[in-house]
Design an enzyme around this catalytic site. Sequence first.
Site, PDB file in Angstrom:
ATOM      1  N   GLY A 119      -7.077 -23.268 -23.017  1.00 53.34           N
ATOM      2  CA  GLY A 119      -5.710 -22.410 -23.407  1.00 53.34           C
ATOM      3  C   GLY A 119      -5.198 -23.425 -24.431  1.00 53.34           C
ATOM      4  O   GLY A 119      -3.780 -23.493 -24.596  1.00 53.34           O
ATOM      5  N   LYS A 159       1.313 -21.820 -13.326  1.00 50.94           N
ATOM      6  CA  LYS A 159       1.677 -20.810 -12.425  1.00 50.94           C
ATOM      7  C   LYS A 159       1.123 -19.434 -13.059  1.00 50.94           C
ATOM      8  O   LYS A 159       0.962 -19.511 -14.261  1.00 50.94           O
ATOM      9  CB  LYS A 159       3.105 -20.653 -12.157  1.00 50.94           C
ATOM     10  CG  LYS A 159       3.944 -20.105 -13.456  1.00 50.94           C
ATOM     11  CD  LYS A 159       5.518 -20.029 -13.007  1.00 50.94           C
ATOM     12  CE  LYS A 159       6.266 -18.971 -14.057  1.00 50.94           C
ATOM     13  NZ  LYS A 159       7.526 -18.852 -13.661  1.00 50.94           N
ATOM     14  N   ASP A 214       4.864 -26.704 -10.750  1.00 50.49           N
ATOM     15  CA  ASP A 214       6.315 -25.755 -10.527  1.00 50.49           C
ATOM     16  C   ASP A 214       7.355 -26.715 -11.452  1.00 50.49           C
ATOM     17  O   ASP A 214       7.603 -27.833 -11.064  1.00 50.49           O
ATOM     18  CB  ASP A 214       6.321 -25.829  -9.082  1.00 50.49           C
ATOM     19  CG  ASP A 214       7.782 -24.924  -9.085  1.00 50.49           C
ATOM     20  OD1 ASP A 214       8.860 -24.986  -9.911  1.00 50.49           O
ATOM     21  OD2 ASP A 214       7.666 -24.179  -7.994  1.00 50.49           O
ATOM     22  N   HIS A 215       7.520 -26.117 -12.651  1.00 52.62           N
ATOM     23  CA  HIS A 215       8.028 -27.139 -13.601  1.00 52.62           C
ATOM     24  C   HIS A 215       9.588 -27.327 -13.008  1.00 52.62           C
ATOM     25  O   HIS A 215      10.117 -28.056 -13.449  1.00 52.62           O
ATOM     26  CB  HIS A 215       8.109 -26.552 -15.021  1.00 52.62           C
ATOM     27  CG  HIS A 215       8.931 -25.365 -15.086  1.00 52.62           C
ATOM     28  ND1 HIS A 215       8.209 -24.169 -14.875  1.00 52.62           N
ATOM     29  CD2 HIS A 215      10.083 -25.292 -15.656  1.00 52.62           C
ATOM     30  CE1 HIS A 215       9.138 -23.297 -15.001  1.00 52.62           C
ATOM     31  NE2 HIS A 215      10.387 -23.723 -15.669  1.00 52.62           N
ATOM     32  N   ASP A 268       8.132 -14.018  -9.491  1.00 49.86           N
ATOM     33  CA  ASP A 268       8.060 -14.971 -10.544  1.00 49.86           C
ATOM     34  C   ASP A 268       8.880 -16.230 -10.229  1.00 49.86           C
ATOM     35  O   ASP A 268       8.776 -17.170 -11.008  1.00 49.86           O
ATOM     36  CB  ASP A 268       8.742 -14.265 -11.755  1.00 49.86           C
ATOM     37  CG  ASP A 268       8.537 -14.702 -13.012  1.00 49.86           C
ATOM     38  OD1 ASP A 268       7.418 -15.401 -13.193  1.00 49.86           O
ATOM     39  OD2 ASP A 268       9.360 -15.012 -14.010  1.00 49.86           O
ATOM     40  N   HIS A 299       9.571 -21.303  -7.241  1.00 45.05           N
ATOM     41  CA  HIS A 299      10.964 -22.310  -7.622  1.00 45.05           C
ATOM     42  C   HIS A 299      11.846 -22.433  -6.695  1.00 45.05           C
ATOM     43  O   HIS A 299      12.359 -23.384  -6.192  1.00 45.05           O
ATOM     44  CB  HIS A 299      11.557 -21.891  -8.991  1.00 45.05           C
ATOM     45  CG  HIS A 299      10.363 -21.895 -10.337  1.00 45.05           C
ATOM     46  ND1 HIS A 299       9.503 -22.540 -10.396  1.00 45.05           N
ATOM     47  CD2 HIS A 299      10.460 -20.737 -11.190  1.00 45.05           C
ATOM     48  CE1 HIS A 299       8.880 -22.043 -11.390  1.00 45.05           C
ATOM     49  NE2 HIS A 299       9.499 -21.007 -12.001  1.00 45.05           N
ATOM     50  N   LYS A 337      17.486 -11.528 -14.324  1.00 42.65           N
ATOM     51  CA  LYS A 337      17.464 -11.522 -15.925  1.00 42.65           C
ATOM     52  C   LYS A 337      18.950 -10.816 -16.171  1.00 42.65           C
ATOM     53  O   LYS A 337      19.337  -9.910 -15.556  1.00 42.65           O
ATOM     54  CB  LYS A 337      16.481 -10.943 -16.353  1.00 42.65           C
ATOM     55  CG  LYS A 337      15.238 -11.864 -16.109  1.00 42.65           C
ATOM     56  CD  LYS A 337      13.876 -11.354 -16.991  1.00 42.65           C
ATOM     57  CE  LYS A 337      12.763 -12.178 -16.827  1.00 42.65           C
ATOM     58  NZ  LYS A 337      12.899 -13.553 -17.325  1.00 42.65           N
TER      59      LYS A 337
HETATM   60  P1  NAD Z   1      -1.277 -17.842 -24.216  1.00 45.03           P
HETATM   61  O1  NAD Z   1      -1.721 -16.754 -24.357  1.00 45.03           O
HETATM   62  O2  NAD Z   1      -0.280 -18.369 -25.337  1.00 45.03           O
HETATM   63  O3  NAD Z   1      -2.415 -18.923 -24.461  1.00 45.03           O
HETATM   64  C1  NAD Z   1      -3.720 -18.697 -23.926  1.00 45.03           C
HETATM   65  C2  NAD Z   1      -4.604 -19.580 -24.247  1.00 45.03           C
HETATM   66  O4  NAD Z   1      -6.102 -19.259 -23.655  1.00 45.03           O
HETATM   67  C3  NAD Z   1      -5.075 -19.234 -25.825  1.00 45.03           C
HETATM   68  O5  NAD Z   1      -5.511 -20.684 -26.279  1.00 45.03           O
HETATM   69  C4  NAD Z   1      -6.202 -18.453 -25.825  1.00 45.03           C
HETATM   70  O6  NAD Z   1      -6.956 -18.652 -26.926  1.00 45.03           O
HETATM   71  C5  NAD Z   1      -7.022 -19.008 -24.563  1.00 45.03           C
HETATM   72  N1  NAD Z   1      -8.001 -18.076 -24.131  1.00 45.03           N
HETATM   73  C6  NAD Z   1      -7.921 -16.717 -23.651  1.00 45.03           C
HETATM   74  N2  NAD Z   1      -9.100 -16.043 -23.329  1.00 45.03           N
HETATM   75  C7  NAD Z   1      -9.849 -17.213 -23.388  1.00 45.03           C
HETATM   76  C8  NAD Z   1     -11.438 -17.639 -23.015  1.00 45.03           C
HETATM   77  N3  NAD Z   1     -12.085 -16.278 -22.343  1.00 45.03           N
HETATM   78  N4  NAD Z   1     -12.021 -18.490 -23.305  1.00 45.03           N
HETATM   79  C9  NAD Z   1     -11.220 -19.745 -23.678  1.00 45.03           C
HETATM   80  N5  NAD Z   1     -10.208 -19.511 -24.143  1.00 45.03           N
HETATM   81  C10 NAD Z   1      -9.348 -18.485 -23.987  1.00 45.03           C
HETATM   82  O7  NAD Z   1      -0.654 -18.467 -22.964  1.00 45.03           O
HETATM   83  P2  NAD Z   1       0.560 -19.620 -22.405  1.00 45.03           P
HETATM   84  O8  NAD Z   1       2.079 -19.022 -22.665  1.00 45.03           O
HETATM   85  O9  NAD Z   1       0.376 -20.852 -23.128  1.00 45.03           O
HETATM   86  O10 NAD Z   1       0.321 -19.533 -20.905  1.00 45.03           O
HETATM   87  C11 NAD Z   1      -0.652 -20.538 -20.228  1.00 45.03           C
HETATM   88  C12 NAD Z   1      -0.557 -20.773 -18.797  1.00 45.03           C
HETATM   89  O11 NAD Z   1       0.703 -21.413 -18.690  1.00 45.03           O
HETATM   90  C13 NAD Z   1      -0.438 -19.126 -18.091  1.00 45.03           C
HETATM   91  O12 NAD Z   1      -0.598 -19.694 -16.842  1.00 45.03           O
HETATM   92  C14 NAD Z   1       1.041 -19.031 -17.900  1.00 45.03           C
HETATM   93  O13 NAD Z   1       1.475 -18.325 -16.921  1.00 45.03           O
HETATM   94  C15 NAD Z   1       1.623 -20.543 -17.870  1.00 45.03           C
HETATM   95  N6  NAD Z   1       3.027 -20.769 -18.275  1.00 45.03           N
HETATM   96  C16 NAD Z   1       3.569 -20.703 -19.444  1.00 45.03           C
HETATM   97  C17 NAD Z   1       4.608 -20.726 -19.753  1.00 45.03           C
HETATM   98  C18 NAD Z   1       5.132 -20.688 -21.294  1.00 45.03           C
HETATM   99  O14 NAD Z   1       6.436 -20.930 -21.511  1.00 45.03           O
HETATM  100  N7  NAD Z   1       4.562 -20.157 -22.290  1.00 45.03           N
HETATM  101  C19 NAD Z   1       5.508 -21.289 -19.077  1.00 45.03           C
HETATM  102  C20 NAD Z   1       5.355 -21.386 -17.682  1.00 45.03           C
HETATM  103  C21 NAD Z   1       3.988 -21.155 -17.181  1.00 45.03           C
END
Ligand code: NAD
Length: 492
Positions: A12, A152, A181-182, A239, A244, A340
Amino acid sequence: ATERTALFLFFGGTGDLAYRKLYPSLFNLYRKGNLRTHFAVVGTSRQAMDHEKFRAAVKKSLADSGNRVESKEANDFISHFYYQAHDVTDTAHYAVVKDLLDKLDKKYKLQGNRIFYLSMAPQFFGTIAQDLKTQGLMSSNKDAFNRLVIEKPFGRDYDSAKQLNDALSKSFDENQIFRIDHYLGKEMIQNIEALRFGNTLVESLWNNRYIDNIQVTLSEKLGVEERASYYDNSGALRDMVQNHIMQIVSLLAMEQPVAFTDTDIRAEKVKALRSLRVYNVADAATNFVRGQYGSINDQPDYRHEDNVPTDSTTETFVAGKLLFDNYRWSGTPFYVRTGKMLADKFTRVDVVFKRPLVDIFAFPQSQSTPLAANVLTIFVEPHAGFSLQLNAKTNDTGFQTEPIKLDYLVDAEKSKETPEPYERLLHDVMKGDGTNFSSWPEVSYAWKFVDQIRRVWDLQEPNFPNYTPHSMGPAAAEELIQRDHREWIYRL
Ligand code: NAD
């Protein structure tokens, strides 16, 4: 700072979290000398891209988070980044990533130390962990470490969390798994331990003889925004409460650890969670309330936000009462709430002490108002600090008392230097310190507690929407605490 040696593999690697938080945090660790020459970062995702394009995107992510990027320092850092297009669902495809890792390991003399960070949709966590092992991406050097960092959510109930954990355990031992767990990376959450175990004044009163109740509030001002499709499947209980809030509560409730180590702290948190009362149906229904925000002015209600079904019964607010059946806390409830579209954005903990057993100032003709409770508030965010409310004499010839506050707020300059949660947590992973991550037993007790609430809620159609935006939630949240002849310390 101690230089650490590691290869980071981000699944990701082109996602929102990676660009917004993870790469800027690594850069901070680099600037401080925790990373220097012996590290490499590999980003993977499905899309095709070469190293240079990926480095340009990383540079932009550093710039977007306020870094000066036209510097030798930034360029040197970015030169350690590599990209590999990769589909995580294709087992055979892991070979190309393995080759790159092995090459970088030699080039940067990484001694086989590997950190696998799963920053993508949770349905892939299990498969990736298994393929990392079966396809030989984990280092076989016995002096090296292999660590798995998991974002998470960790499951959506106990059963799915257990299934996920079983899948991870086939490749990684519990002490190699770092469940993010940030909130545990936040300065003032970590300060709970300093406050409690560093101060006789605090810890000697930290029990049901002196504390009347403890309140934890995680309040968000915004609505669901662009996370709607994820959020509508989850809701505030899953969530925010399961992870948290349960983590914060266990830090507040635990006994003093033998030493300040991850093993000892986890052991105490688990013990605390084991004595958390899991509610039966009737108690779950009375001790937890839910809400969903309505509309205001031209702002849509939750059900009319983009990507939310118009008949959604997902809760955007939860308040509840937690009871620990142990010697320290029996009779002292923990009230929690989160939601929220509330009045303001903040996180705080209010520790409400018992009033003096006898109010000697309240003799018959006295003008004195009754003594207020002492309240110790931990401000987690946006401003970090503590506040202690005491009773003092008013400044005049009579004898009246009034509540006064001793405040300590971290000043703005110092706040700016406070590391972001992800910076601390990545640093902890490099050190192999699991203190600020959720262990499997913690996660499983938290799910078992939350599942009971969910079970009861799923039986009854809620009457939504039931709270006005910019309030502190539905009337039921007030009734919950007033029924016990108490009130929320933070109120409008
Ligand atoms: P996102 O959707 O922005 O990114 C997902 C990534 O996975 C992308 O790089 C995509 O190209 C890749 N991907 C998807 N399917 C794929 C596959 N089959 N093979 C390879 N790569 C693939 O998601 P995000 O917001 O960055 O979140 C990532 C994780 O972090 C999730 O578990 C999310 O719950 C958690 N999270 C995110 C945030 C946030 O602020 N964005 C906060 C807390 C937790």
